[in-house]
Design an enzyme around this catalytic site. Structure first.
Site, PDB file in Angstrom:
ATOM      1  N   ASN A 177      -8.834  11.864   0.142  1.00  0.00           N
ATOM      2  CA  ASN A 177      -8.211  10.548   0.276  1.00  0.00           C
ATOM      3  C   ASN A 177      -7.873  10.336   1.740  1.00  0.00           C
ATOM      4  OD1 ASN A 177      -7.301   8.054  -0.736  1.00  0.00           O
ATOM      5  ND2 ASN A 177      -5.218   8.716  -0.300  1.00  0.00           N
ATOM      6  N   TYR A 181      -1.187   5.010   6.268  1.00  0.00           N
ATOM      7  CA  TYR A 181       0.250   5.046   6.036  1.00  0.00           C
ATOM      8  C   TYR A 181       0.887   5.268   7.409  1.00  0.00           C
ATOM      9  CZ  TYR A 181      -1.772   6.784   1.601  1.00  0.00           C
ATOM     10  OH  TYR A 181      -2.546   6.973   0.478  1.00  0.00           O
ATOM     11  N   ARG A 182       1.886   4.486   7.731  1.00  0.00           N
ATOM     12  CA  ARG A 182       2.488   4.678   9.057  1.00  0.00           C
ATOM     13  C   ARG A 182       3.164   6.045   9.142  1.00  0.00           C
ATOM     14  NH1 ARG A 182       6.836   0.533   6.984  1.00  0.00           N
ATOM     15  NH2 ARG A 182       8.616   1.941   6.722  1.00  0.00           N
ATOM     16  N   ASP A 290       8.302  -4.479   9.366  1.00  0.00           N
ATOM     17  CA  ASP A 290       7.050  -4.383   8.618  1.00  0.00           C
ATOM     18  C   ASP A 290       6.266  -5.691   8.527  1.00  0.00           C
ATOM     19  OD1 ASP A 290       7.978  -5.975   6.579  1.00  0.00           O
ATOM     20  OD2 ASP A 290       8.623  -4.307   5.335  1.00  0.00           O
TER      21      ASP A 290
END
Ligand SMILES: Cc1cc2nc3c(=O)[nH]c(=O)nc-3n(C[C@H](O)[C@H](O)[C@H](O)COP(=O)(O)O)c2cc1C
Length: 492
Positions: A177, A181-182, A290
């Protein structure tokens, strides 16, 4: 272009930047700029003014690194880079072989073999060499602070890798995978990985814990070809291998290089951070400004990435994305997901005609879907299905309309909602369900309500047994004449 593998688009980040530059879509900034707040502010302003991608060539405090931004500035550019006529064609690469009557005769069967062989060309390929192995930093030499990571907003909890493909091998199925993602830099060799609860990274964390493991080999990859970078942010259903899916997006199998820790990474990466996820070291992450334009408040603990080795190409190019009020680069990436997953949605729900995630809804806020309605309650059936389908299930507000409404045109949707919806009958509120982790409106993160609006025209069973009112239509002869005489009227 990669003549040997049949790759239609740029083969790595730097050739993608050349592609953008050759179309006048790349600005080079030679002035010294700071990755702390200054680069993000420039990138946001450039995106709001629709000025394209940027390459910063003189980055304060990070000699030797160049920084690329806004590389997914426009969905048309992405389409051209991937060499397809329609982005949906990418999704059909997976589902096309399953459509239509199956081959019965020998000749047809032989022809259908072509489809099977085509699938094979999307499989990842083991690369014996990778340019990023040219430079390896280990021990005290390897520090995350070397990277020109951004501080995106003034009150952010630190500097962030904002577009790292976080690689872990799934503990159950063994598939790779890679999710965007931050990662908050928490020290020379520590970063906090913000994989949200509904994402595959988090699922891998939970599965590893169930198996009694306390560390998961991992790699953070920065910079790759556009198809692979985009795949990281795609909600590819588990357990499809994300490298395989990258091959489908690229139209050609992804060359992968196996790191000493056993993790496969794209061989065309600019920078690879090898290490592991420490499941015993959970830390606070954030605040972070965000996609919705709000600071996420820290509300749970996330695992730590521990760096063991940095690999990078000579003259590395760092790529970071910035967040804030829409429309920024992230909404173009959301549009890409909408287009390439439409065939998957249509395969599961054949009544679906089109889908639109309006940019200011920041992919998880709102979705409009048109359907070919066949029976009473069909609109609500589709709402209920989508409320439980993959990452679309995180959408807060869903509107379903008839197939003649162009969902890409928000005004047509407004017309359908205004003229077809009786709120008491057509609005579905699902209280207390799963919610997007970033949604600022829910007091309990990850838990909130959903709204579905059935804005289809109603059948007699849904309309008190009566026929739906007749819609106006011009007299065909008059319409034809008006069209014909248009110029005579002196109208433009
Ligand atoms: C710029 C950008 C930043 C993102 N940051 C995060 C993040 O910090 N955490 C997260 O869970 N998802 C984040 N996402 C969304 C995920 O990349 C997306 O949901 C993807 O499907 C995750 O991969 P997965 O489905 O394999 O888990 C981000 C997306 C973009 C475009």
């Amino acid at each position: 272009m990669d003549g040997c593998t049949g790759l239609a688009g740029p083969e790595d980040l730097r050739s993608y930047l050349d592609f953008l530059e050759s179309r006048g879509l790349l600005k080079r900034v030679k002035a010294e700029v700071d990755p702390v707040l200054e680069i993000p502010e420039i990138l946001r302003r450039i995106m709001y003014r629709r000025l394209g991608a940027v390459l910063f060539e003189n980055v304060k405090g990070h000699p030797g690194y160049r920084v690329a931004g806004n590389i997914f500035c426009d969905i048309e550019v992405v389409r051209k880079a991937l060499g397809v006529e329609r982005l949906e064609d990418i999704g059909w690469r997976l589902f096309e072989p399953l459509r239509g009557p199956p081959p019965l005769g020998l000749g047809e069967k032989v022809r259908s073999l072509k489809d099977v062989l085509t699938m094979g060309k999307y499989m990842p390929r083991r690369a014996g060499r990778a340019k990023f192995t040219e430079n390896v930093l280990e021990g005290s030499e390897a520090s995350l602070t070397k990277l020109p990571a951004f501080k995106v907003w003034p009150k952010d909890g630190g500097r962030y890798l904002t577009y790292a493909l976080v690689h872990v091998r799934d503990p159950v199925e063994g598939v790779m995978n890679m999710g965007v993602y931050r990662v908050m830099i928490a020290g020379d060799r520590e970063g906090v990985v913000h994989w949200q609860i509904h994402k595959r990274g988090m699922q891998a964390e939970q599965d590893a814990r169930e198996k009694g493991e306390n560390r998961v080999p991992a790699a953070l990859v920065i910079g790759s070809d556009p198809g692979t970078l985009l795949t990281g942010a795609m909600p590819v259903p588990y357990p499809i291998d994300k490298h395989l899916f990258a091959g489908v997006v690229r139209g050609s199998g992804l060359p992968v290089y196996r790191l000493p820790n056993g993790v496969d990474v794209p061989a065309n990466a600019e920078i690879v951070l090898e290490g592991y996820i420490d499941l015993e070291d959970l830390r606070q992450e954030g605040p972070y400004g965000d996609h919705f334009g709000y600071y996420d408040r820290p509300n749970r603990l996330f695992p730590t990435f521990r760096l063991e080795r940095i690999w990078h190409r000579s003259d590395p190019i760092y790529y970071g994305s910035v967040t804030g009020k829409p429309p920024l680069e992230d909404v173009v990436i959301g549009k890409f997901a909408e287009r390439i997953f439409l065939p998957a949605i249509q395969t599961l729900l054949p009544e679906v005609v089109d889908l639109h995630l309006p940019p200011h809804g920041v992919f998880q806020g709102m979705a409009f879907v048109s359907i070919k309605k066949r029976y009473p309650g069909h609109g609500k059936k589709v709402l209920l299905a989508l409320m439980g389908l993959g990452q679309l299930s995180l959408t807060k507000i869903l509107v379903v309309v008839d197939r003649d409404i162009d969902v890409q045109d928000i005004n047509q949707v407004i017309w359908a909602v205004s003229s077809h919806v009786d709120p008491q009958r057509d609005v579905l509120v699902v209280p207390y369900s799963h919610a997007d982790e970033l949604d600022p409106s829910t007091p309990t993160p990850r838990y909130g309500s959903k709204l579905g609006i059935d804005a289809t025209r109603k059948l007699p069973e849904e309309y008190g047994g009566k026929e739906w009112p007749e819609e106006v239509e011009p007299d065909p002869a008059v319409a034809e004449m008006v069209e014909r005489r248009w110029r005579e009227y002196g109208l433009p």
